[in-house]
Enzyme design. Sequence first.
Site, PDB file in Angstrom:
ATOM      1  CD  GLU A 174      -2.682   2.683  -3.642  1.00  0.00           C
ATOM      2  OE1 GLU A 174      -3.087   3.854  -3.532  1.00  0.00           O
ATOM      3  OE2 GLU A 174      -3.211   1.718  -3.026  1.00  0.00           O
ATOM      4  CG  HIS A 175       0.090   6.293  -0.533  1.00  0.00           C
ATOM      5  ND1 HIS A 175      -0.345   7.417   0.113  1.00  0.00           N
ATOM      6  CD2 HIS A 175      -0.891   5.370  -0.393  1.00  0.00           C
ATOM      7  CE1 HIS A 175      -1.546   7.180   0.642  1.00  0.00           C
ATOM      8  NE2 HIS A 175      -1.897   5.948   0.350  1.00  0.00           N
TER       9      HIS A 175
ATOM     10  CG  HIS B  38      -1.707   1.252   1.381  1.00  0.00           C
ATOM     11  ND1 HIS B  38      -1.404   2.161   2.367  1.00  0.00           N
ATOM     12  CD2 HIS B  38      -2.721   1.786   0.667  1.00  0.00           C
ATOM     13  CE1 HIS B  38      -2.227   3.202   2.267  1.00  0.00           C
ATOM     14  NE2 HIS B  38      -3.038   2.998   1.243  1.00  0.00           N
TER      15      HIS B  38
ATOM     16  CD  GLU C 186      -4.913   5.566   3.082  1.00  0.00           C
ATOM     17  OE1 GLU C 186      -3.758   5.796   2.671  1.00  0.00           O
ATOM     18  OE2 GLU C 186      -5.731   4.857   2.457  1.00  0.00           O
TER      19      GLU C 186
END
Lengths: 459, 439
Positions: free
Chosen positions: A74-75, A71, A151
């Site tokens: 992905e950022h 994840h 997040e």
Amino acid sequence: MLRNLSRAAAAAFLCLSGTAALADNPVHSYDLDNGMKILVKEDHRAPVVTSMVWYKVGSSYEHDGQTGLSHALEHMMFKGTDKHPPGEFSKIIAANGGRENAFTSRDFTAYFQNLEKGRLEISLELEADRMRHLKILDDEFAKEIQVVIEERRMRTEDEPEALTSERFNAAAHVTSPYHNPVIGWMTDLDQMTADDIRSWYQTWYAPNNATLVVAGDVNPEEVYRLAKKHFGPLQPSVLPKSKLRTEVEQKGERRITVKAPAELPYLIMGYQTPVIPVTDDNMEPYALAVLSSILDGGNSARFAKRLVREQQVAASVGTGYDSFSRLDSLFLIEGNPAQGKTIAELEKAIRAEIKRLQSDLVNTDELARVKAQVVASKVYEKDSVFYQAMQIGSLITQGYDWKLGDQYADKIQQVTAEQIRDVARKYLTDDRLTVAVLDPQPLDGKRPGHSGAANMPLR
Amino acid sequence: MFRILIVLTTGLSAISIQAAPVIQHWQTDNGARVYFVPAPELPMVDIRIVFDAASARDGDKPGVAAMTAGLLEEGAGKLNADQIADRFDSIGADFGTASLRDMSLVSLRSLTDARYLQPALETMTLILTQPSFPQNAFDRERKRALIGLQAKKQSPEAIADEAFFNALYGDHPYAHDPSGTEQSLKKLTRNDLIKHHKRYYVGSNAIITITGAVDRAQAEKIAQQLIGKLPTGEPAPALPPVKMGAQAVRVTKNFPSTQTHLLVGQAAITRDDPDYFPLYVGNHILGGSGLVSRLSDEIREKRGLSYNTYSYFSPMREAGPFQMGLQTRTDQATQALELLQQTLQTFMNDGPTAEELREAKQNITGGFALRLDSNKKIIENIAAIGFYNQPLDYLDTFNAKIEAVTAEQIKDAFKRRIHPDKMLTVIVGAQANADAAAP
């Protein structure tokens, strides 16, 4: 990232699996020499195109101490390459009228752009560039990992039901990597380095670990030509041999309590359902999908009818089941008790419904209703080009043939009442069950809205 | 889907010039306005009926509009909730209701094959014309609404949102949560719902929108069948205008979260506001365009302070809010709030750069096709056009109006309409630190 446990997601997946093309729009499939797959679905209703690149990597590929890598990567994929400085990818897509985003799940990471159809090549060029030439800068990583941590706070730390769901998954999966949250544990995020991300990127981002899915107002041959032009020159990688860690056999029911500041009690129950091999004569995954709809497929399903309206024991209650997943997964039930009812009463009512499925055959009307819904949703889902691309990408990236999507509705039509009873008996048993309960703690001993609230002019 | 009139394809820079859907419009005898867009490609139809019957019409009974909409499918004619649910589910129809601040919605998605569509329409007609609001369903749904209110109390985001509307709108009907309050829900009776329905669910207060694989004659029949028998009634009266804030106000709410949620804003614009386009394009640059916006750049990209920071205008019947927001670790809240304020101030002082304006226009106009690429999006658009009485060529002229906006107009509109010194600031987080966020 996608939350794994939510009613919306569960409902979406049922439809997701319930794909099936209208017969006149087949999926065109191509392979590049470097191992990349290209799948194209034509849909000419609107002059738009959805382009997605799917990678076979997600949180279930991660190891202890390194959770959240997929994840976080992905950022970082938006943070520049040799050719394009940080942020430029998004700027170019925006200047072309595009919408873009990305999502990470347990079993995949995917990037997408929605564009006016004439601009497909822009996205292909940019995606090909960042597939092999991402530049992970230390200072960009240092900022972005803080964004990821924020997040996590927003989605999990400060959301009591999400927090319960995370602890539930950790309890229900002992050895399986589904034990870990997609976003990663906070302590792993705190210690993650730019080098960790670089090596994760080097390991998994390669054409032979990726699939391009394009859906919309396009010509398949032309898409193939453009894809070959941009992705064709990329070098494949030697991918690690997958050391699959499967779940140990459960030896009896597990229960956990999660205490967190909250107002409402919340219950999650999950039954271990192994990955069921998809073969022509194995109807189990489809029978479990229908069973899920018998309980929670619309306002006429048993949960809404009996637990919400008749017994008034649930304020809300729903199921979640993925017919297709890479590793052993769960049949999920979650809900909030109605006013004046307890978690124990809700659980008892749910168990009674399970028992009923194991002892009595579902009636013809109920079965017909589920099948009618699948037939209708097969048409409705054609309303979204994005959705059609999602179906194809998620199946193939989890190791399935995308054709399964087309066959899904037919398979559902063949499910019998006996098969539903049989899977209920085989899989929905106490020895396979994990239960998590959110035990609400006072919100600072004071109720928000009654305390600490002050309306006053500034200065 | 919409018709493509001209398509110019010139390779990479190809731009399709497509017309927006041609909206057909007529009225039923009882005054309902009908909006129809044929979409023959898929054998399905979407119907959305909008009544000016939402929480802005609650009067002194907050929650009555939402409860009325929610109870529609709980009983109609001689049918109870189970029978209604069976009727829709057994033919794969999706029926739903919703109630916001301006609009109460009743919607249906069905296959167009008469075997499915006819029974779906019959059930929907019964729901619209003869809802029975059964007492037992009322009691149960009120309890569920109370649980819904409780759920909001454990979410810092929901608490901030409610505080924002409460403080921004004071005694205006937009102030309260459309779900109502604990006190008001407890006082509601079944009779209140019946009265609300009788007053507002009438022909002259209804918009009916249809898109899908039906022709004009079928659409006329569907509209007539669904609401032709409702009494004509009276349109809802004009809402009171919103009083603009006279001074800056700060609201803080204590909450045991690890993040502090910040909302800053003011009442701003209506749907037909003459400044709509300059404000819309300006906001796109300020905080409306995701990661490439100024707010996101300053707060997320440059400093890593927040996952989600944004600004938006939400135009409504009366002045809807302008809002900027973010959520960040509580010890960074002061810094983040200052950045929000500074970014707005800088934007207001200097206006957008030529490059920003060009890119914003490219994004908005270049993405026009994406706004209308499904029946779902088409019906959302035409329902808003109908409800807010926008011209039928609204979509046709949209891109030209965006293109016409200048940097000067944006600067001027923000200067006249946005008042950083009179804004509402809502802070929800751990009390001690939230207090420290005060400058």
